[in-house]
Design a protein around this motif. Structure first.
Motif, PDB file in Angstrom:
ATOM      1  N   ARG A 261       0.822  -1.199   0.000  1.00 25.87           N
ATOM      2  CA  ARG A 261       0.000   0.000   0.000  1.00 25.87           C
ATOM      3  C   ARG A 261       0.866   1.264   0.000  1.00 25.87           C
ATOM      4  NH1 ARG A 261      -2.726  -1.112   4.049  1.00 25.87           N
ATOM      5  NH2 ARG A 261      -1.641   0.104   5.628  1.00 25.87           N
ATOM      6  N   VAL A 262       1.967   1.235   0.749  1.00 22.75           N
ATOM      7  CA  VAL A 262       2.825   2.411   0.854  1.00 22.75           C
ATOM      8  C   VAL A 262       3.688   2.581  -0.390  1.00 22.75           C
ATOM      9  CG1 VAL A 262       4.680   3.477   2.193  1.00 22.75           C
ATOM     10  CG2 VAL A 262       2.834   2.292   3.367  1.00 22.75           C
ATOM     11  N   THR A 263       4.179   1.472  -0.950  1.00 19.61           N
ATOM     12  CA  THR A 263       5.016   1.513  -2.167  1.00 19.61           C
ATOM     13  C   THR A 263       4.397   0.581  -3.196  1.00 19.61           C
ATOM     14  OG1 THR A 263       6.454  -0.219  -1.262  1.00 19.61           O
ATOM     15  CG2 THR A 263       7.119   2.053  -0.890  1.00 19.61           C
ATOM     16  N   PRO A 264       3.495   1.072  -4.032  1.00 24.61           N
ATOM     17  CA  PRO A 264       2.761   0.199  -4.974  1.00 24.61           C
ATOM     18  C   PRO A 264       3.650  -0.625  -5.890  1.00 24.61           C
ATOM     19  CG  PRO A 264       1.760   2.385  -4.855  1.00 24.61           C
ATOM     20  CD  PRO A 264       3.038   2.465  -4.073  1.00 24.61           C
ATOM     21  N   ILE A 265       4.870  -0.177  -6.141  1.00 26.37           N
ATOM     22  CA  ILE A 265       5.746  -0.951  -7.024  1.00 26.37           C
ATOM     23  C   ILE A 265       6.014  -2.344  -6.462  1.00 26.37           C
ATOM     24  CG2 ILE A 265       7.916  -0.147  -5.976  1.00 26.37           C
ATOM     25  CD1 ILE A 265       9.110  -0.115  -8.802  1.00 26.37           C
ATOM     26  N   ALA A 266       5.893  -2.492  -5.128  1.00 25.59           N
ATOM     27  CA  ALA A 266       6.139  -3.796  -4.508  1.00 25.59           C
ATOM     28  C   ALA A 266       5.104  -4.832  -4.924  1.00 25.59           C
ATOM     29  CB  ALA A 266       6.155  -3.656  -2.987  1.00 25.59           C
TER      30      ALA A 266
ATOM     31  N   ASP B 218       7.061  -9.622 -10.700  1.00 33.74           N
ATOM     32  CA  ASP B 218       8.520  -9.695 -10.688  1.00 33.74           C
ATOM     33  C   ASP B 218       9.035  -9.805 -12.121  1.00 33.74           C
ATOM     34  OD1 ASP B 218      11.170  -9.993 -10.076  1.00 33.74           O
ATOM     35  OD2 ASP B 218      10.981 -11.990  -9.191  1.00 33.74           O
ATOM     36  N   VAL B 219       9.776  -8.776 -12.554  1.00 39.12           N
ATOM     37  CA  VAL B 219      10.316  -8.775 -13.914  1.00 39.12           C
ATOM     38  C   VAL B 219      11.826  -8.989 -13.903  1.00 39.12           C
ATOM     39  CG1 VAL B 219       8.484  -7.299 -14.800  1.00 39.12           C
ATOM     40  CG2 VAL B 219      10.567  -6.256 -13.873  1.00 39.12           C
ATOM     41  N   LEU B 220      12.383  -9.245 -12.701  1.00 37.44           N
ATOM     42  CA  LEU B 220      13.830  -9.393 -12.588  1.00 37.44           C
ATOM     43  C   LEU B 220      14.237 -10.782 -12.102  1.00 37.44           C
ATOM     44  CD1 LEU B 220      14.726  -5.934 -10.990  1.00 37.44           C
ATOM     45  CD2 LEU B 220      14.992  -6.621 -13.374  1.00 37.44           C
ATOM     46  N   ALA B 221      13.355 -11.745 -12.310  1.00 39.28           N
ATOM     47  CA  ALA B 221      13.665 -13.107 -11.877  1.00 39.28           C
ATOM     48  C   ALA B 221      14.963 -13.582 -12.511  1.00 39.28           C
ATOM     49  CB  ALA B 221      12.525 -14.051 -12.244  1.00 39.28           C
ATOM     50  N   GLY B 222      15.873 -14.064 -11.677  1.00 40.68           N
ATOM     51  CA  GLY B 222      17.141 -14.567 -12.159  1.00 40.68           C
ATOM     52  C   GLY B 222      18.183 -13.505 -12.419  1.00 40.68           C
ATOM     53  N   LYS B 223      17.834 -12.216 -12.227  1.00 43.19           N
ATOM     54  CA  LYS B 223      18.784 -11.142 -12.463  1.00 43.19           C
ATOM     55  C   LYS B 223      19.648 -10.906 -11.231  1.00 43.19           C
ATOM     56  CE  LYS B 223      16.964 -10.352 -16.523  1.00 43.19           C
ATOM     57  NZ  LYS B 223      17.682 -10.700 -17.770  1.00 43.19           N
ATOM     58  N   HIS B 224      20.710 -10.134 -11.410  1.00 44.44           N
ATOM     59  CA  HIS B 224      21.637  -9.844 -10.315  1.00 44.44           C
ATOM     60  C   HIS B 224      20.913  -9.099  -9.203  1.00 44.44           C
ATOM     61  CE1 HIS B 224      25.157  -8.107  -8.217  1.00 44.44           C
ATOM     62  NE2 HIS B 224      25.785  -9.177  -8.685  1.00 44.44           N
ATOM     63  N   TRP B 225      21.307  -9.374  -7.955  1.00 44.92           N
ATOM     64  CA  TRP B 225      20.624  -8.790  -6.800  1.00 44.92           C
ATOM     65  C   TRP B 225      20.682  -7.264  -6.808  1.00 44.92           C
ATOM     66  CZ3 TRP B 225      23.227  -5.569  -3.569  1.00 44.92           C
ATOM     67  CH2 TRP B 225      24.623  -5.616  -3.586  1.00 44.92           C
ATOM     68  N   SER B 226      21.741  -6.687  -7.385  1.00 44.62           N
ATOM     69  CA  SER B 226      21.874  -5.232  -7.377  1.00 44.62           C
ATOM     70  C   SER B 226      20.770  -4.571  -8.191  1.00 44.62           C
ATOM     71  CB  SER B 226      23.245  -4.821  -7.921  1.00 44.62           C
ATOM     72  OG  SER B 226      23.434  -5.296  -9.251  1.00 44.62           O
ATOM     73  N   ARG B 227      20.356  -5.213  -9.292  1.00 49.32           N
ATOM     74  CA  ARG B 227      19.248  -4.668 -10.083  1.00 49.32           C
ATOM     75  C   ARG B 227      17.925  -4.746  -9.314  1.00 49.32           C
ATOM     76  NH1 ARG B 227      19.111  -6.903 -16.100  1.00 49.32           N
ATOM     77  NH2 ARG B 227      17.396  -5.375 -16.085  1.00 49.32           N
ATOM     78  N   ARG B 228      17.754  -5.834  -8.597  1.00 50.14           N
ATOM     79  CA  ARG B 228      16.552  -6.000  -7.769  1.00 50.14           C
ATOM     80  C   ARG B 228      16.525  -4.935  -6.659  1.00 50.14           C
ATOM     81  NH1 ARG B 228      13.538 -10.350  -7.791  1.00 50.14           N
ATOM     82  NH2 ARG B 228      15.134 -11.486  -8.940  1.00 50.14           N
ATOM     83  N   TRP B 229      17.682  -4.741  -6.044  1.00 49.92           N
ATOM     84  CA  TRP B 229      17.781  -3.755  -4.968  1.00 49.92           C
ATOM     85  C   TRP B 229      17.453  -2.363  -5.500  1.00 49.92           C
ATOM     86  CZ3 TRP B 229      20.391   0.684  -3.883  1.00 49.92           C
ATOM     87  CH2 TRP B 229      20.469   1.075  -2.548  1.00 49.92           C
TER      88      TRP B 229
ATOM     89  N   ARG C  78      15.625  -1.516  -8.192  1.00 50.99           N
ATOM     90  CA  ARG C  78      14.218  -1.397  -8.601  1.00 50.99           C
ATOM     91  C   ARG C  78      13.319  -1.150  -7.390  1.00 50.99           C
ATOM     92  NH1 ARG C  78      10.302  -2.471 -12.337  1.00 50.99           N
ATOM     93  NH2 ARG C  78       8.433  -3.553 -11.614  1.00 50.99           N
ATOM     94  N   TYR C  79      13.641  -1.820  -6.279  1.00 50.57           N
ATOM     95  CA  TYR C  79      12.786  -1.705  -5.095  1.00 50.57           C
ATOM     96  C   TYR C  79      13.440  -0.855  -4.005  1.00 50.57           C
ATOM     97  CZ  TYR C  79      10.324  -5.493  -7.408  1.00 50.57           C
ATOM     98  OH  TYR C  79       9.637  -6.258  -8.325  1.00 50.57           O
ATOM     99  N   ARG C  80      14.169   0.163  -4.412  1.00 45.17           N
ATOM    100  CA  ARG C  80      14.888   1.009  -3.453  1.00 45.17           C
ATOM    101  C   ARG C  80      13.936   1.760  -2.528  1.00 45.17           C
ATOM    102  NH1 ARG C  80      15.015   2.976  -8.497  1.00 45.17           N
ATOM    103  NH2 ARG C  80      14.459   5.151  -8.926  1.00 45.17           N
ATOM    104  N   GLN C  81      12.708   2.057  -3.003  1.00 47.36           N
ATOM    105  CA  GLN C  81      11.733   2.716  -2.130  1.00 47.36           C
ATOM    106  C   GLN C  81      11.379   1.824  -0.941  1.00 47.36           C
ATOM    107  OE1 GLN C  81       8.676   3.539  -5.168  1.00 47.36           O
ATOM    108  NE2 GLN C  81       8.921   5.716  -4.678  1.00 47.36           N
ATOM    109  N   VAL C  82      11.267   0.527  -1.202  1.00 44.20           N
ATOM    110  CA  VAL C  82      10.968  -0.418  -0.127  1.00 44.20           C
ATOM    111  C   VAL C  82      12.135  -0.480   0.850  1.00 44.20           C
ATOM    112  CG1 VAL C  82      10.418  -2.802   0.438  1.00 44.20           C
ATOM    113  CG2 VAL C  82       9.471  -1.763  -1.636  1.00 44.20           C
ATOM    114  N   HIS C  83      13.347  -0.548   0.333  1.00 44.64           N
ATOM    115  CA  HIS C  83      14.526  -0.614   1.195  1.00 44.64           C
ATOM    116  C   HIS C  83      14.675   0.668   2.015  1.00 44.64           C
ATOM    117  CE1 HIS C  83      16.368  -4.416  -0.207  1.00 44.64           C
ATOM    118  NE2 HIS C  83      15.666  -4.160  -1.303  1.00 44.64           N
ATOM    119  N   ARG C  84      14.232   1.791   1.448  1.00 41.03           N
ATOM    120  CA  ARG C  84      14.272   3.041   2.201  1.00 41.03           C
ATOM    121  C   ARG C  84      13.309   2.981   3.388  1.00 41.03           C
ATOM    122  NH1 ARG C  84      13.076   6.340  -1.755  1.00 41.03           N
ATOM    123  NH2 ARG C  84      15.230   6.464  -2.491  1.00 41.03           N
TER     124      ARG C  84
END
Length: 862
Positions: free
Chosen positions: A274-279, A283-294, A296-302
Motif C-alpha cells: 500500500r505504501v510503495t505500490p511498485i512492490a 517480478d520482472v527481474l527473476a534470475g537477475k543480479h541482486w543489485s538490479r533488484r535492490w 528497482r525496489y529502493r523505495q521499499v529498502h528506504r
C-alpha cells in the motif's frame, strides 16, 4: 572451549561490553550489555538461593519479552533450578494450572499481566521485588552484595533446564522437558558454522535482531538468547507489533534481521504494497543480479533502512508465495524447522545458501528420515527424553508413543529432496483423506482460497458426511464477498481431489489461532464446523471491543457507543494510557492528534477501524492485525535534540555559571536543604517541585550540585509557546519573539515543551525517556501552573512519569520565589529563597492520581 552445560556458554559470552538487549516498552528504551546481564543474572541467582530455591526447584515465568526475562533465565539456571516459561498472552487459568503441576517455588510475572489470586509459590514482579529492575531504576547491581558468591553446585548435561508447556487450552497442559544437553545440541553446530563467517560481519557490526517471537517459545528464545551472542549481536524487544511500529523499530534502530512468524510477514506485505505500490507489481527481474533488484525496489529498502537485509521465519509454515514476495524485493528469507521437543531446531537454511521452498538441511548431530507414511522422524541429542509427569517428583517424565525405536515422531508430513533438504507438507493429524483414498493437505487448499479477492482468512478441515471425509472451508470474508465465486476461483487452480466440497462463514472477525506462533486452531474450527460446539467457536473469537478496553479506565457504570470520554472522567494522561491500551488490544497505531479529538466510544471505534471492516482489528491473543493500519500522521511536536549535542552542552556549561545564574544573585539569597538525599542515588531522576515563579528553574539550578546542574532538563508548558508551534495563526513578530524565547530556553536551560492541554503527551513521555537514557534528570512542576501562595494539587502526570519510566522522583519544595517574582510583578525584588530536596520516591502501579498525591504529600512535608 568445550561445553558440557549451558553455563559454559553463559560464562563465555557474559564478559563482553557489547550491547546485548534493547527493550522499548512504549515509554522508555533501556539497554543492557552482555556483562550487565551476566552480573544481574548472578545476583538474581543469589536472591533465588536466599529464597530457598535450589537444584531441581521450578521457577515459572509469565512475562512479555524484556531484558529481565533473559536475566531471569540465566539466573534460574545458575541457581540450578528449572525455568518454566508460560506465554504472557496465555490465560491466568493456564498459568495457575502450570504452576500447580510443577509445584513452582517462585512465579515471576511481567509488567503487562495481572497476577491472578491463588497462585502456587511466591510471586515476584520482574521489574520490582525480584531485584531485576534495579539497573532500570538507576541503582547499583551490587547494592545487595557482590553477586555470584553463593555455592550452587554444577549441573550435569542431563540436568533438567526447562519445562515448556505446549498445550492446555482444552486439555491438561503437556510439559516438554528440555535438558542442558538438548539445548547445547542446537547451539554447538550453529556456533561452529557461524564461526566460519564471523569475521565478515565486522564491517556491519553490531548486527541487531528485532525479535517479535515470545521468549516462552523455544524458537524465539533461541533467536534472542543463544544465537545473538555467537555474533556479539544485539536483540531488540518492541512494545508493539503493528506494521508502522515494526518499520519504525527496524529503521530507527538500524536492525539487520527480523525474527517473526509468517503472519507478521503477511501483514507487512500488505502494508508495504500500500505504501510503495511498485512492490505489488509482477517480478520482472527473476534470475537477475541482486543489485538490479535492490535498485528497482529502493523505495521499499528506504522504508526499512539500508542495514536491514534478512528475515528469519519459523514457528509456523511459510507460504511459498509469501516467501517469493520478500525474495523478489531483495530480502533474504531464512526458514527453519523444529519443534519444542527438539529444543527446537531440526533443520535450518544456510543464510548464504538458502533454498527457496524448503526448510533446509538437518543441523550437525541431528538425523532426519521419512517414515513409510510420510511422517518426519528425528533422532539426536536435541530431542527431549519425554514429557513432565503431572504431579510427579522433580525430573519425573513420561514417554509417549511419539518416541519409538529411538526416533521422535514429529506428526508432520514431509519429504527430502535430492540434496537432503526437507520440504514440509503439513500435519499428519490434519491431513484429510478423501473417499478415493487420496491425501489432501489443508495448507494447499487454504493458499488457493486466500489468493481469491475478498477472503481475509481461511481454514480447511475435514468433515464427515455419510461416513466419508469431505473438504470443508471455513472463511472470514470482506463485506459483499461472493462465496460461490471464491470457491469456483479456488477450485479452478486445485486438483480434483483437493477441491472444496462445502463452506461456512466464521461468526467472528478472525479465525482462532495459537498464542505467539499464530497457527490455526484446527480442532476447534473442526468441532465448530461439525456442529459439536455451536457457541464455543464464537466465544473463542469473541472480540475484545473498544468498550471492553475503555471499561478498564472507567469507574463503573454502563458504557455505550454514545458514552463520551468526558462522562467517564478521563484525564489527559489517562487518555494516553487508554490510547496505548487500544493500540495493544487491536495492534494498530493511533495518531495522537486524531485521538485527542475523539469525543465518544463510537469515535474511538472508528479510530481503530472497527466501524467498517476493521483495519487493525484482532482476536485476543493474536498479535499482528489481519489488515495493517494506515500510516500514522506525523507526531505533533518536533522536540529539540540539538541542545543535548556536545556543542549545546558546552555553550550551556560556559554560560550558566558565568552570566546566566549570576543574574539571579542580586534578587535572592539562597538556602539549600537536603543535598545529602541526592548523594544517595546515581543516574537520572525526576525533580518534582511546586511552581511559584518564572525564577523557579534558576533557583533549582543554583541549588543543585555541579555534577547534576549541567545534566538536567526542565519542562516548560508547550502552550506558552503557541506562536512558535502554530506559526500560521500568528503574525511574524509574535512568531519571531516567541520562537526566540523557545530556542533560548531550550539552549541555555535544556528545556523541553510539555503539553498541558494539547495532543503530544505520549510523544513527550518517549522524549523524556530519551533524555533520561542520555543521563539527564528532569524537572517537572506537577501543579501545571504558578500559584500565588501555598502548594496546589499535583496532577497525575508526575505519577505516570515516575511509574512508567522507572525513574526515582525527588520531591522539591520551593519557598519565597512568589515574593521575589510574583506572576503579576513586572520586575523582581530581593528576598530570601529556600530550596529543599526530599528523599527519592519509587512510584509503582497505575493509580497515577494516588501516586501524584504521594509526591505532593512529600513536597508539603519538606
Amino acid at each position: 572451549m568445550p561445553r558440557a552445560t549451558l553455563l559454559d556458554f553463559f560464562e563465555d559470552y557474559s564478559a563482553s561490553d557489547d550491547v546485548f538487549v534493547v527493550h522499548d516498552d512504549g515509554y522508555r528504551t533501556r539497554q543492557w550489555t552482555y556483562r550487565e546481564v551476566g552480573v544481574a543474572a548472578r545476583a538474581f541467582a543469589d536472591r533465588l538461593a536466599a529464597a530457598g530455591v535450589g537444584p531441581g526447584d521450578k521457577v515459572v515465568i509469565w512475562s512479555e519479552n524484556r531484558a529481565e526475562w533473559v536475566i531471569a533465565l540465566w539466573g534460574v539456571l545458575l541457581a540450578g533450578a528449572v525455568i518454566v516459561p508460560v506465554d504472557f498472552r496465555a490465560s491466568a487459568d493456564l498459568l495457575a494450572r502450570v504452576a500447580k503441576i510443577v509445584a513452582a517455588k517462585i512465579v515471576l510475572v511481567g509488567e503487562e499481566v495481572e497476577v491472578p489470586p491463588g497462585l502456587t509459590g511466591s510471586v515476584w514482579k520482574l521489574a520490582q521485588g525480584s531485584g531485576l529492575g534495579e539497573k532500570a531504576h538507576g541503582s547499583r547491581l551490587t547494592a545487595h552484595g557482590e553477586p555470584g558468591t553463593s555455592e550452587r553446585g554444577t549441573p550435569e548435561p542431563t540436568t533438567l533446564a526447562e519445562i515448556i508447556f505446549t498445550s492446555g487450552a482444552t486439555a491438561e497442559p503437556k510439559g516438554v522437558t528440555i535438558t542442558h544437553r538438548n539445548v547445547l545440541a542446537n547451539i554447538i553446530p550453529i556456533e561452529k558454522e557461524i564461526a566460519k563467517y564471523k569475521k565478515y560481519t565486522r564491517p556491519v557490526h553490531p548486527l541487531r535482531f528485532l525479535n517479535l517471537l515470545p521468549l516462552s517459545h523455544m524458537f524465539g528464545q533461541s533467536m534472542a538468547t543463544f544465537v545473538p551472542p555467537m555474533l556479539s549481536a544485539t536483540v531488540v524487544f518492541s512494545h508493539g507489533y503493528s506494521p508502522v511500529e515494526i518499520l519504525h523499530q527496524i529503521k530507527s534502530r538500524r536492525v539487520s534481521v527480523l525474527v517473526c512468524v509468517p503472519k507478521v510477514l503477511d501483514v507487512l506485505r500488505e502494508h508495504v504494497e500500500r505504501v510503495t505500490p511498485i512492490a505489488a507489481e509482477e517480478d520482472v527481474l527473476a534470475g537477475k543480479h541482486w543489485s538490479r533488484r535492490w535498485w528497482r525496489y529502493r523505495q521499499v529498502h528506504r522504508l526499512f533502512g539500508w542495514k536491514f537485509w534478512c528475515v528469519v521465519c519459523g514457528a509456523a509454515p511459510l507460504d511459498p508465495e509469501l516467501e517469493a514476495f520478500w525474495r523478489k524485493l531483495g530480502f533474504l528469507v531464512v526458514q527453519g524447522y523444529g519443534l519444542t521437543e527438539t529444543a527446537p531446531i531440526v533443520t535450518l537454511n544456510h543464510p548464504l545458501r538458502a533454498s527457496k521452498g524448503t526448510v533446509g538441511t538437518p543441523i550437525g548431530g541431528v538425523e532426519v528420515k521419512i517414515a513409510p507414511d510420510g511422517e518426519i522422524l528425528v533422532r539426536g541429542d536435541n530431542v527431549t527424553t519425554g514429557y513432565y509427569k503431572a504431579g510427579g517428583p522433580a525430573g519425573d517424565v513420561e514417554s509417549t508413543s511419539a518416541f519409538e525405536g529411538g526416533w521422535f515422531h514429529t506428526g508432520d508430513i514431509g519429504e527430502l529432496d535430492a540434496a537432503g533438504r526437507l520440504l514440509i507438507k503439513g500435519r499428519k493429524k490434519e491431513m484429510i483423506v478423501t473417499p478415493q483414498g487420496l491425501n489432501v493437505f489443508p495448507e494447499d487448499v487454504e493458499r488457493a482460497l486466500l489468493a481469491q479477492s475478498g477472503v481475509r482468512d481461511a481454514a480447511v478441515v475435514g468433515v464427515s458426511v455419510d461416513g466419508e471425509e469431505r473438504i470443508h472451508a471455513v472463511l472470514v470474508l470482506d463485506d459483499g464477498a461472493d462465496v460461490n465465486a471464491i470457491v469456483r476461483g479456488a477450485n479452478a487452480g486445485l486438483e480434483d481431489h483437493q477441491r472444496v466440497w462445502s463452506t461456512a462463514i466464521w461468526p467472528g472477525p478472525a479465525l482462532p489461532r495459537t498464542e505467539g506462533t499464530q497457527k490455526l486452531k484446527r480442532k476447534e474450527i473442526q468441532r465448530w464446523a461439525a456442529g459439536e460446539q455451536p457457541g464455543a467457536a464464537a466465544r473463542g473469537t469473541s472480540s475484545t471491543t473498544v468498550s471492553d478496553v475503555v471499561a478498564r479506565f472507567a469507574a463503573g457504570g454502563q458504557l455505550s457507543r454514545e458514552t463520551t470520554l468526558d462522562e467517564i472522567g478521563l484525564s489527559s494522561l489517562t487518555r494516553v494510557e487508554l490510547m496505548m491500551a487500544l493500540e495493544e488490544a487491536f495492534q494498530t497505531t493511533i495518531d495522537e492528534a486524531r485521538f485527542s479529538g475523539a469525543k465518544t466510544i463510537a469515535d474511538l471505534e472508528a479510530l481503530v477501524g472497527m466501524g467498517s471492516g476493521v483495519p487493525g482489528f484482532r482476536v485476543p491473543g493474536s498479535f499482528p492485525p489481519l489488515t495493517p493500519s494506515a500510516p500514522a500522521d506525523p507526531e505533533p511536536i518536533a522536540f529539540p535534540s540539538w541542545n543535548r549535542s556536545a556543542l549545546g552542552w558546552f555553550i550551556r556549561r560556559i554560560s550558566l555559571p558565568t552570566w546566566i545564574l549570576p543574574l539571579s544573585r542580586p534578587f535572592f539569597d539562597l538556602t539549600v536543604e537536603g543535598l545529602d538525599e541526592l548523594a544517595k542515588i546515581d543516574g537520572p531522576v525526576v525533580f518534582a517541585a511546586n511552581h511559584q515563579s518564572h525564577m523557579d528553574v534558576p533557583a533549582i539550578f543554583r541549588a543543585l550540585p555541579a555534577k547534576r546542574r549541567y545534566r538536567v532538563a526542565p519542562s516548560m508548558a508547550k502552550e506558552f509557546f503557541k506562536a512558535h508551534f502554530n506559526r500560521r495563526d500568528y503574525g511574524w513578530k509574535a512568531w519571531f519573539t516567541n520562537s526566540l524565547n523557545y530556542y533560548l530556553s531550550a539552549e541555555f536551560f535544556n528545556a523541553f515543551p510539555l503539553p498541558q492541554r494539547e495532543a503530544g503527551t505520549r510523544q513527550t513521555m518517549r522524549y523524556i525517556g530519551e533524555i533520561a537514557n542520555d543521563g539527564y534528570s528532569i524537572i517537572i512542576f506537577p501543579e501545571g501552573r504558578r500559584l500565588d501562595d501555598g502548594i496546589g494539587e499535583f496532577r497525575p502526570g508526575i505519577g505516570m512519569i515516575g511509574a512508567r519510566l522507572g525513574l526515582p522522583v525527588v520531591p522539591v519544595r520551593l519557598e519565597g520565589l512568589d515574593k521575589v517574582l510574583h506572576p503579576k510583578m513586572k520586575w523582581p525584588k530581593r528576598g530570601p529563597v529556600k530550596v529543599a530536596f526530599g528523599a527519592p520516591l519509587r512510584l509503582e502501579g497505575d493509580d497515577y492520581a494516588a501516586l501524584a498525591r504521594k509526591v505532593e504529600d512529600a513536597v508539603r512535608a519538606l
